[in-house]
Design a protein around this motif. Structure first.
Motif, PDB file in Angstrom:
ATOM      1  N   ASP A 114       0.882  -1.242  -0.138  1.00 42.09           N
ATOM      2  CA  ASP A 114      -0.117   0.038  -0.142  1.00 42.09           C
ATOM      3  C   ASP A 114       0.861   1.125  -0.120  1.00 42.09           C
ATOM      4  N   VAL A 115       1.928   1.246   1.014  1.00 39.49           N
ATOM      5  CA  VAL A 115       2.883   2.530   0.783  1.00 39.49           C
ATOM      6  C   VAL A 115       3.617   2.443  -0.566  1.00 39.49           C
ATOM      7  N   ASP A 117       2.414   1.620  -3.437  1.00 37.19           N
ATOM      8  CA  ASP A 117       1.498   2.197  -4.460  1.00 37.19           C
ATOM      9  C   ASP A 117       1.531   3.478  -4.372  1.00 37.19           C
ATOM     10  N   GLU A 118       1.522   4.153  -2.977  1.00 36.10           N
ATOM     11  CA  GLU A 118       1.395   5.675  -2.811  1.00 36.10           C
ATOM     12  C   GLU A 118       2.556   6.404  -3.396  1.00 36.10           C
TER      13      GLU A 118
END
Length: 127
Positions: A114-115, A117-118
């Protein structure tokens, strides 16, 4: 350079996109000098080098406007095993660094998807 950001961490002892590794990073103002620092790997080049973004534990939120005025963009990514003291880290989005896989000193950690992808979305907006 066409940049295809990818998340491919593998527990094989070799550096892969999605991992934070320690390697030598040249200084911008004098590329003959530099220092060993953590780098988030975000892509692989056509000739099998890696593309990374340097990390810092310095908080740039306080001088955000000044950093942006100088073209430097940072994103908080939290803390992890790449820092022995587990200090919060930021990744520099505007400076892409070519990393020779054989020059990686050690693997520090796998960044959460998730990080990553950010970070990838922020890099894509800048580049």
């Amino acid at each position: 350079m066409s940049l295809h950001l990818e998340y491919e961490p593998k527990p094989d002892g070799r550096p892969d996109p999605g991992e934070i590794v320690w390697t030598w990073v040249p200084y911008e103002d004098d590329p003959q000098q530099g220092k060993d620092r953590p780098v988030l790997l975000v892509a692989r080049t056509d000739d099998d080098d890696l593309v990374g973004l340097m990390l810092t534990s310095k908080d740039h939120d306080r001088d955000h406007a000044d950093e942006e005025r100088h073209g430097r963009h940072w994103l908080d990514i939290g803390s992890g095993d790449w820092d022995r003291e587990r200090r919060p880290s930021e990744v520099r989005l505007d400076r892409l660094i070519t990393v020779d896989p054989d020059a990686v000193r050690r693997e520090g950690a796998v960044l959460g998807r998730d990080v990553f992808d950010e970070v990838a979305a922020a890099v894509a907006r800048l580049h």
